[in-house]
Scaffold this motif. Structure first.
Motif, PDB file in Angstrom:
ATOM      1  N   THR A   1       7.524  40.555 -42.351  1.00 51.26           N
ATOM      2  CA  THR A   1       8.970  40.682 -42.501  1.00 51.26           C
ATOM      3  C   THR A   1       9.451  42.054 -42.053  1.00 51.26           C
ATOM      4  O   THR A   1       8.713  43.040 -42.119  1.00 51.26           O
ATOM      5  N   ASP A   2      10.688  42.085 -41.602  1.00 45.49           N
ATOM      6  CA  ASP A   2      11.323  43.319 -41.155  1.00 45.49           C
ATOM      7  C   ASP A   2      11.872  44.043 -42.377  1.00 45.49           C
ATOM      8  O   ASP A   2      12.838  43.596 -42.995  1.00 45.49           O
ATOM      9  N   ASP A   3      11.249  45.157 -42.727  1.00 46.72           N
ATOM     10  CA  ASP A   3      11.696  45.920 -43.891  1.00 46.72           C
ATOM     11  C   ASP A   3      12.570  47.084 -43.431  1.00 46.72           C
ATOM     12  O   ASP A   3      12.171  47.857 -42.550  1.00 46.72           O
ATOM     13  N   PRO A   4      13.769  47.247 -43.998  1.00 46.46           N
ATOM     14  CA  PRO A   4      14.683  48.301 -43.526  1.00 46.46           C
ATOM     15  C   PRO A   4      14.132  49.708 -43.706  1.00 46.46           C
ATOM     16  O   PRO A   4      14.421  50.594 -42.895  1.00 46.46           O
ATOM     17  N   GLN A   5      13.359  49.935 -44.766  1.00 43.55           N
ATOM     18  CA  GLN A   5      12.791  51.269 -44.971  1.00 43.55           C
ATOM     19  C   GLN A   5      11.778  51.615 -43.886  1.00 43.55           C
ATOM     20  O   GLN A   5      11.763  52.727 -43.348  1.00 43.55           O
ATOM     21  N   VAL A   6      10.925  50.643 -43.582  1.00 44.05           N
ATOM     22  CA  VAL A   6       9.908  50.885 -42.554  1.00 44.05           C
ATOM     23  C   VAL A   6      10.565  51.001 -41.183  1.00 44.05           C
ATOM     24  O   VAL A   6      10.199  51.854 -40.375  1.00 44.05           O
ATOM     25  N   ARG A   7      11.569  50.155 -40.920  1.00 46.02           N
ATOM     26  CA  ARG A   7      12.286  50.244 -39.645  1.00 46.02           C
ATOM     27  C   ARG A   7      12.899  51.631 -39.469  1.00 46.02           C
ATOM     28  O   ARG A   7      12.793  52.239 -38.386  1.00 46.02           O
ATOM     29  N   ALA A   8      13.527  52.143 -40.527  1.00 42.61           N
ATOM     30  CA  ALA A   8      14.148  53.462 -40.449  1.00 42.61           C
ATOM     31  C   ALA A   8      13.103  54.547 -40.224  1.00 42.61           C
ATOM     32  O   ALA A   8      13.324  55.501 -39.456  1.00 42.61           O
ATOM     33  N   ALA A   9      11.955  54.426 -40.877  1.00 46.98           N
ATOM     34  CA  ALA A   9      10.902  55.427 -40.714  1.00 46.98           C
ATOM     35  C   ALA A   9      10.353  55.417 -39.297  1.00 46.98           C
ATOM     36  O   ALA A   9      10.093  56.481 -38.708  1.00 46.98           O
ATOM     37  N   ILE A  10      10.182  54.226 -38.728  1.00 38.65           N
ATOM     38  CA  ILE A  10       9.732  54.128 -37.345  1.00 38.65           C
ATOM     39  C   ILE A  10      10.758  54.774 -36.418  1.00 38.65           C
ATOM     40  O   ILE A  10      10.418  55.522 -35.494  1.00 38.65           O
ATOM     41  N   GLY A  11      12.038  54.478 -36.655  1.00 41.98           N
ATOM     42  CA  GLY A  11      13.087  55.088 -35.844  1.00 41.98           C
ATOM     43  C   GLY A  11      13.065  56.602 -35.927  1.00 41.98           C
ATOM     44  O   GLY A  11      13.267  57.298 -34.921  1.00 41.98           O
ATOM     45  N   TYR A  12      12.799  57.121 -37.123  1.00 45.86           N
ATOM     46  CA  TYR A  12      12.713  58.572 -37.289  1.00 45.86           C
ATOM     47  C   TYR A  12      11.541  59.130 -36.483  1.00 45.86           C
ATOM     48  O   TYR A  12      11.672  60.155 -35.791  1.00 45.86           O
ATOM     49  N   ALA A  13      10.378  58.467 -36.560  1.00 43.03           N
ATOM     50  CA  ALA A  13       9.215  58.937 -35.820  1.00 43.03           C
ATOM     51  C   ALA A  13       9.478  58.941 -34.321  1.00 43.03           C
ATOM     52  O   ALA A  13       9.136  59.899 -33.618  1.00 43.03           O
ATOM     53  N   VAL A  14      10.105  57.887 -33.817  1.00 48.82           N
ATOM     54  CA  VAL A  14      10.420  57.812 -32.392  1.00 48.82           C
ATOM     55  C   VAL A  14      11.382  58.932 -32.008  1.00 48.82           C
ATOM     56  O   VAL A  14      11.238  59.566 -30.960  1.00 48.82           O
ATOM     57  N   SER A  15      12.355  59.209 -32.863  1.00 49.89           N
ATOM     58  CA  SER A  15      13.315  60.282 -32.581  1.00 49.89           C
ATOM     59  C   SER A  15      12.660  61.652 -32.588  1.00 49.89           C
ATOM     60  O   SER A  15      13.191  62.599 -32.003  1.00 49.89           O
ATOM     61  N   ARG A  16      11.514  61.767 -33.246  1.00 53.79           N
ATOM     62  CA  ARG A  16      10.771  63.027 -33.311  1.00 53.79           C
ATOM     63  C   ARG A  16       9.761  63.161 -32.172  1.00 53.79           C
ATOM     64  O   ARG A  16       8.922  64.043 -32.186  1.00 53.79           O
ATOM     65  N   ASP A  17       9.848  62.290 -31.160  1.00 57.59           N
ATOM     66  CA  ASP A  17       8.962  62.340 -30.002  1.00 57.59           C
ATOM     67  C   ASP A  17       7.514  62.039 -30.376  1.00 57.59           C
ATOM     68  O   ASP A  17       6.578  62.625 -29.837  1.00 57.59           O
ATOM     69  N   VAL A  18       7.317  61.116 -31.296  1.00 58.90           N
ATOM     70  CA  VAL A  18       5.984  60.685 -31.704  1.00 58.90           C
ATOM     71  C   VAL A  18       5.645  59.377 -30.995  1.00 58.90           C
ATOM     72  O   VAL A  18       6.483  58.479 -30.910  1.00 58.90           O
ATOM     73  N   VAL A  19       4.431  59.273 -30.487  1.00 54.91           N
ATOM     74  CA  VAL A  19       3.938  58.008 -29.942  1.00 54.91           C
ATOM     75  C   VAL A  19       3.469  57.158 -31.120  1.00 54.91           C
ATOM     76  O   VAL A  19       2.552  57.547 -31.841  1.00 54.91           O
ATOM     77  N   VAL A  20       4.094  56.011 -31.322  1.00 53.56           N
ATOM     78  CA  VAL A  20       3.751  55.126 -32.435  1.00 53.56           C
ATOM     79  C   VAL A  20       3.029  53.898 -31.887  1.00 53.56           C
ATOM     80  O   VAL A  20       3.572  53.174 -31.055  1.00 53.56           O
ATOM     81  N   VAL A  21       1.802  53.700 -32.360  1.00 49.23           N
ATOM     82  CA  VAL A  21       0.950  52.604 -31.904  1.00 49.23           C
ATOM     83  C   VAL A  21       0.676  51.687 -33.091  1.00 49.23           C
ATOM     84  O   VAL A  21       0.355  52.158 -34.184  1.00 49.23           O
ATOM     85  N   ALA A  22       0.784  50.365 -32.889  1.00 50.56           N
ATOM     86  CA  ALA A  22       0.570  49.435 -34.000  1.00 50.56           C
ATOM     87  C   ALA A  22      -0.177  48.193 -33.539  1.00 50.56           C
ATOM     88  O   ALA A  22       0.062  47.675 -32.443  1.00 50.56           O
ATOM     89  N   ALA A  23      -1.076  47.710 -34.390  1.00 49.43           N
ATOM     90  CA  ALA A  23      -1.758  46.441 -34.149  1.00 49.43           C
ATOM     91  C   ALA A  23      -0.760  45.296 -34.244  1.00 49.43           C
ATOM     92  O   ALA A  23       0.164  45.335 -35.066  1.00 49.43           O
ATOM     93  N   VAL A  24      -0.932  44.273 -33.406  1.00 52.42           N
ATOM     94  CA  VAL A  24       0.010  43.144 -33.420  1.00 52.42           C
ATOM     95  C   VAL A  24      -0.381  42.065 -34.417  1.00 52.42           C
ATOM     96  O   VAL A  24       0.419  41.175 -34.708  1.00 52.42           O
TER      97      VAL A  24
ATOM     98  N   PRO B   1       4.788  46.635 -38.004  1.00 50.45           N
ATOM     99  CA  PRO B   1       5.743  47.433 -37.218  1.00 50.45           C
ATOM    100  C   PRO B   1       5.668  47.252 -35.693  1.00 50.45           C
ATOM    101  O   PRO B   1       6.441  47.863 -34.970  1.00 50.45           O
ATOM    102  N   ALA B   2       4.721  46.455 -35.179  1.00 49.62           N
ATOM    103  CA  ALA B   2       4.540  46.365 -33.726  1.00 49.62           C
ATOM    104  C   ALA B   2       5.810  45.940 -32.997  1.00 49.62           C
ATOM    105  O   ALA B   2       6.050  46.359 -31.862  1.00 49.62           O
ATOM    106  N   ALA B   3       6.645  45.110 -33.641  1.00 49.38           N
ATOM    107  CA  ALA B   3       7.830  44.582 -32.973  1.00 49.38           C
ATOM    108  C   ALA B   3       9.044  45.506 -33.039  1.00 49.38           C
ATOM    109  O   ALA B   3      10.090  45.184 -32.466  1.00 49.38           O
ATOM    110  N   TYR B   4       8.932  46.637 -33.716  1.00 51.46           N
ATOM    111  CA  TYR B   4      10.070  47.562 -33.786  1.00 51.46           C
ATOM    112  C   TYR B   4      10.268  48.263 -32.440  1.00 51.46           C
ATOM    113  O   TYR B   4       9.297  48.536 -31.715  1.00 51.46           O
ATOM    114  N   PRO B   5      11.518  48.573 -32.080  1.00 55.26           N
ATOM    115  CA  PRO B   5      11.778  49.290 -30.829  1.00 55.26           C
ATOM    116  C   PRO B   5      11.016  50.615 -30.779  1.00 55.26           C
ATOM    117  O   PRO B   5      10.944  51.345 -31.760  1.00 55.26           O
ATOM    118  N   GLY B   6      10.442  50.895 -29.624  1.00 56.69           N
ATOM    119  CA  GLY B   6       9.742  52.154 -29.423  1.00 56.69           C
ATOM    120  C   GLY B   6       8.283  52.139 -29.812  1.00 56.69           C
ATOM    121  O   GLY B   6       7.564  53.095 -29.545  1.00 56.69           O
TER     122      GLY B   6
END
Length: 309
Positions: A93-116, A131-136
């Protein structure tokens, strides 16, 4: 410095199940005399965050479960100190807290890698895996020794690349080396490659690191991109050494730069260590900072599933 989101005051250095030990070793195990094994990026520094120790054994859940809030906090805090975040876990499921955290990491120029994830159904594309399906996020599927998709490796537009995920040799908890399978163990090959790129090409933005990884992937069945293989099979050597004709950012679902190379060069030695968050199981790995956090639980309410089963 990492953190234990299960035991307040801990540093995330405890591994009770061994999942993170294996994942971490694929990324950054230090060479040791007499051991015919080393991680892909042995100079990487691993920052430990333990978010859960829940896993499913013989169909039965075991260990303490984590929460979306704990995972979100780990990602957010890691983004303030890491350049690459490895997430060998999945949520249905798409959790808003995790989505926001991923967005923060991407905004911080972090490469985010996730198993599908490893819940493929033989009915075509699978539902999104987070988190694999989140943008970035760079979603990673698994292939076997012959370059064929592992049957359980999920299929969908969130699969961006594939890497070895069958009969993978890695450090085993208290047992030396072991053999592992699943997208949890494919993701760290990509994270290790990202760490090497950030060492050898420190001026690249995270989007450019991802674009380089995708552009230099080896061909896979189905063309590029495809739901089962993404843009192809990871090639760490090409990703680090190839000089691309074009290099435009590509972190989400858009086109990637052409992979044609003017020529290949061997880059100079690493200029810095690269910090990573490993969301796996807590551990103490020889020669490295310990790390933590294994698989997210298969809770009925959240429908979470470990990345390796």
């Amino acid at each position: 410095r990492g953190e234990d989101l299960l035991t307040p005051g801990g540093t995330g250095q405890r591994d009770c199940v061994g999942h993170g030990t294996a994942v971490a070793s694929i990324i950054a195990a230090a060479p040791r005399p007499g051991a015919d094994f080393a991680g892909l990026a042995p100079k990487a520094r691993v920052v430990p965050f333990r978010v859960t120790e829940r896993e499913v054994v013989n169909g039965q859940p075991q260990g303490r479960e984590g929460t979306p809030g704990g995972l979100a906090k780990a990602i957010h805090d890691a983004a303030d100190q890491a350049q690459v975040i490895n997430l060998s876990l999945t949520m249905e499921t798409d959790d808003p807290q995790v989505r926001a955290a991923i967005g923060y990491a991407v905004s911080r120029d972090v490469v985010v890698v996730a198993a599908v994830g490893n819940a493929h159904q033989d009915t075509g594309a699978d539902p999104p895996s987070y988190p694999a399906a989140y943008p970035g996020v760079l979603g990673v599927g698994a292939v076997d020794e012959n370059g064929n998709r592992v049957a359980q490796s999920q299929v969908g537009s969130y699969v961006r690349i594939v890497a070895p995920g069958a009969n993978v040799t890695a450090a085993a908890h208290g047992q030396g080396l072991g053999t592992f399978a699943g997208t949890s163990f494919a993701a760290p090959f990509v994270s290790g490659t990202a760490a090497l790129i950030r060492q050898y090409h420190p001026g690249l933005h995270a989007d450019q690191v991802i674009a380089r990884i995708l552009a230099t992937a080896d061909p896979a069945p189905g063309g590029r991109p495809s739901g089962g293989y993404g843009y192809g099979i990871l090639n760490p050597y090409r990703a680090v050494t190839e000089q691309l004709v074009a290099s435009a950012p590509s972190a989400s679902q858009g086109p990637i730069p052409a992979a044609g190379a003017a020529h290949r060069t061997v880059p100079p030695g690493p200029t810095r260590a690269t910090a990573l968050l490993l969301a796996g199981a807590g551990l103490l790995l020889a020669g490295l900072v310990a790390l933590a956090a294994t698989v997210l639980p298969r809770g009925a309410a959240r429908h979470w599933r470990p990345g390796r089963t």
